[in-house]
Design a protein around this motif. Structure first.
Motif, PDB file in Angstrom:
ATOM      1  N   ILE A 333       0.858  -1.190   0.000  1.00  0.00           N
ATOM      2  CA  ILE A 333       0.000   0.000   0.000  1.00  0.00           C
ATOM      3  C   ILE A 333       0.890   1.234   0.000  1.00  0.00           C
ATOM      4  CG2 ILE A 333      -1.810   1.285   1.174  1.00  0.00           C
ATOM      5  CD1 ILE A 333      -2.721  -1.283   2.487  1.00  0.00           C
ATOM      6  N   SER A 334       0.792   2.017  -1.077  1.00  0.00           N
ATOM      7  CA  SER A 334       1.489   3.304  -1.158  1.00  0.00           C
ATOM      8  C   SER A 334       0.463   4.403  -0.938  1.00  0.00           C
ATOM      9  CB  SER A 334       2.143   3.465  -2.535  1.00  0.00           C
ATOM     10  OG  SER A 334       3.375   2.800  -2.607  1.00  0.00           O
ATOM     11  N   PHE A 335       0.752   5.297  -0.012  1.00  0.00           N
ATOM     12  CA  PHE A 335      -0.256   6.308   0.312  1.00  0.00           C
ATOM     13  C   PHE A 335       0.395   7.625   0.719  1.00  0.00           C
ATOM     14  CE2 PHE A 335       0.716   4.177   4.306  1.00  0.00           C
ATOM     15  CZ  PHE A 335       0.799   5.209   5.226  1.00  0.00           C
ATOM     16  N   ASN A 336      -0.410   8.675   0.672  1.00  0.00           N
ATOM     17  CA  ASN A 336      -0.046   9.987   1.201  1.00  0.00           C
ATOM     18  C   ASN A 336      -1.223  10.554   1.966  1.00  0.00           C
ATOM     19  OD1 ASN A 336       2.607  10.271   0.289  1.00  0.00           O
ATOM     20  ND2 ASN A 336       1.983  11.103  -1.690  1.00  0.00           N
ATOM     21  N   ILE A 337      -0.945  11.516   2.818  1.00  0.00           N
ATOM     22  CA  ILE A 337      -1.996  12.294   3.467  1.00  0.00           C
ATOM     23  C   ILE A 337      -1.913  13.714   2.943  1.00  0.00           C
ATOM     24  CG2 ILE A 337      -2.796  13.255   5.657  1.00  0.00           C
ATOM     25  CD1 ILE A 337      -1.878  10.690   7.004  1.00  0.00           C
ATOM     26  N   GLY A 359       9.496   7.864   0.006  1.00  0.00           N
ATOM     27  CA  GLY A 359      10.272   8.362  -1.127  1.00  0.00           C
ATOM     28  C   GLY A 359       9.675   7.902  -2.439  1.00  0.00           C
ATOM     29  N   HIS A 360      10.527   7.854  -3.474  1.00  0.00           N
ATOM     30  CA  HIS A 360      10.009   7.449  -4.792  1.00  0.00           C
ATOM     31  C   HIS A 360      10.229   5.970  -5.077  1.00  0.00           C
ATOM     32  CE1 HIS A 360      14.165   7.598  -6.078  1.00  0.00           C
ATOM     33  NE2 HIS A 360      14.237   8.924  -5.964  1.00  0.00           N
ATOM     34  N   ILE A 366       6.941   6.911 -11.895  1.00  0.00           N
ATOM     35  CA  ILE A 366       5.592   6.730 -11.350  1.00  0.00           C
ATOM     36  C   ILE A 366       5.191   7.952 -10.534  1.00  0.00           C
ATOM     37  CG2 ILE A 366       4.206   5.394  -9.709  1.00  0.00           C
ATOM     38  CD1 ILE A 366       5.681   2.908 -10.586  1.00  0.00           C
ATOM     39  N   MET A 367       6.108   8.444  -9.715  1.00  0.00           N
ATOM     40  CA  MET A 367       5.805   9.609  -8.890  1.00  0.00           C
ATOM     41  C   MET A 367       5.577  10.845  -9.761  1.00  0.00           C
ATOM     42  SD  MET A 367       5.826   8.032  -6.101  1.00  0.00           S
ATOM     43  CE  MET A 367       6.197   6.269  -6.071  1.00  0.00           C
ATOM     44  N   LYS A 371       2.412  13.238 -10.086  1.00  0.00           N
ATOM     45  CA  LYS A 371       2.776  14.601  -9.675  1.00  0.00           C
ATOM     46  C   LYS A 371       2.902  14.708  -8.148  1.00  0.00           C
ATOM     47  CE  LYS A 371       0.826  16.921 -13.728  1.00  0.00           C
ATOM     48  NZ  LYS A 371       0.618  15.680 -14.508  1.00  0.00           N
ATOM     49  N   ILE A 372       3.644  13.766  -7.579  1.00  0.00           N
ATOM     50  CA  ILE A 372       3.888  13.752  -6.137  1.00  0.00           C
ATOM     51  C   ILE A 372       5.380  13.530  -5.900  1.00  0.00           C
ATOM     52  CG2 ILE A 372       1.582  12.994  -5.438  1.00  0.00           C
ATOM     53  CD1 ILE A 372       2.617  10.129  -5.406  1.00  0.00           C
TER      54      ILE A 372
END
Length: 404
Positions: A333-337, A359-360, A366-367, A371-372
């Motif tokens: 699971i790759s996530f951000n808040i 990180g990437h 992919i990042m 655009k993250i």
């Protein structure tokens, strides 16, 4: 059914504390932990029969050679390769990919085309870019959609008689997506192209059958599947391994050497120059023995439960977004808040004894697509527990409350 508590007893590191808290290890996509059965195999080698292989007539050398070659056969059987010598020991997936890319530099010409997917690890991008610089070969990229699936209709449009090699990961290390490699292989073969599959992230979760897939090259690293670092394998069809020139020169990979000319050894030794990681190869075999004892079907089913539960619970956190929502994926699971840098979340989680990756993830394209700057990646293994998922969720919620 897995007895998780019994399994966890096999992993000494899971008993330690980090920052005075029980370790919750959720960075398995980077490196899995090592069971005592594999550690014991390493100790046994150095205590009882440490010697160089293939070259000695003395007892220790013969014992080490036998154990090393037995490990090769274990790997052959696990991946259902047709012959033991189609398994080449390498230092890992990166080494394997560079070996193949370097070999194709001698086979490709200006104007030839090679195809990569948009979700590759840097190790399956950079060697091929280097090849293109040397040969004038053109690199094309299979695009992906927002869910983290490859756009297969675009892939079909790219294929032509100019396509010479297609290379793609079996599972995305950054998103967990399981790519449709059977279809990728079949369509590439339809235009006469060879296919290399990076199986580094698939190996802990999926048993790939080389003959059923009809793949030309497949590679993985032992340290992703409960083995040691610094050792991996490259599977190659015999016909392709015979076409490729040696990657390195030195001892072991030769048949005869004079100052006028050198002839090369037969497979697999042609690609195994110098003294190999003997202990690592033997421990690789021990790791596969251990994984089969647990049972890959059992692992798959349990990790699917972990993934479903973790996904459901994490999505309850306000502002949390998961990247990589493909229908078929492994336990990543790759996530951000929203409004929080992933590094800050990872730092707070570490203070709570929770190991995740931020990180990437060596998958910068992919990042860039999303655009993250990167993500927080939690990756689960069969020795993780539902309680550890709860600890992760509580930790992420706490980090959010502190940072917003």
């Amino acid at each position: 059914m897995l007895d998780i508590n019994k399994i966890r007893e096999d992993f000494p590191i899971l008993k330690r504390k980090v920052n005075d808290r029980p370790l919750v290890y959720l960075d398995n996509a980077a490196t899995s932990q090592t069971p005592k059965q594999v550690i014991e195999a390493i100790v046994d080698y150095y205590e009882n029969y440490n010697a160089n292989i293939h070259r000695g007539v003395h007892t220790l050398s013969q014992e080490a050679t036998d154990k090393y070659e037995q490990a090769r056969i274990k790997i052959q059987k696990h991946f259902n390769a047709a012959k033991p010598y189609e398994i080449i020991f390498t230092s890992g997936t990166t080494h394997s990919i560079n070996l193949v890319a370097n070999g194709f530099a001698a086979l490709l010409e200006d104007g030839d085309e090679i195809i990569v997917s948009a979700m590759e690890h840097h190790s399956n991008i950079v060697p091929w870019q280097m090849l293109c610089e040397r040969t004038g070969t053109i690199l094309k990229v299979i695009p992906m959609n927002m869910e983290g699936d490859l756009m297969m209709e675009e892939y079909e449009k790219m294929l032509s008689n100019k396509t010479k090699v297609v290379f793609c990961n079996h599972v995305s290390n950054a998103l967990g997506t399981i790519n449709p490699i059977d279809e990728i292989i079949k369509k590439a073969h339809g235009v006469g192209a060879a296919v290399l599959i990076d199986g580094a992230q698939a190996a802990p979760h999926i048993v790939a059958d080389m003959q059923a897939l009809d793949v030309d090259f497949y590679t993985c690293s032992a340290h992703k599947i409960c083995g040691p670092t610094g050792v991996g394998m490259l599977y190659g069809k015999e016909e392709w391994l015979n076409k490729l020139p040696p990657y390195q020169g030195g001892g072991e990979m030769i048949a005869e050497v004079t100052f006028e000319k050198t002839t090369y050894a037969d497979l697999p030794h042609k690609f195994e120059a110098g003294t190999p990681n003997i202990c690592g190869g033997i421990a690789f075999g021990a790791a596969l023995d251990y994984m089969h004892q647990i049972g890959f079907k059992n692992i798959e089913e349990y990790e699917a439960e972990l993934l479903a539960y973790a996904t459901s619970e994490l999505l309850k956190i306000e502002g949390l977004k998961i990247y990589g929502t493909a229908q078929r994926k492994t336990s990543v699971i790759s996530f951000n808040i929203e409004g929080v840098h992933p590094y800050d979340i990872g730092t707070i989680l570490d203070k709570l004894g929770i190991a995740v990756r931020t990180g990437h993830h060596c998958a910068q394209p992919i990042m860039d697509f999303y655009k993250i700057p990167g993500t927080v990646r939690a990756s689960f293994s069969f020795y993780n527990t539902m309680a550890e998922v709860d600890t992760l969720v509580e930790g992420v919620q706490r980090a959010r409350n502190m940072l917003l």
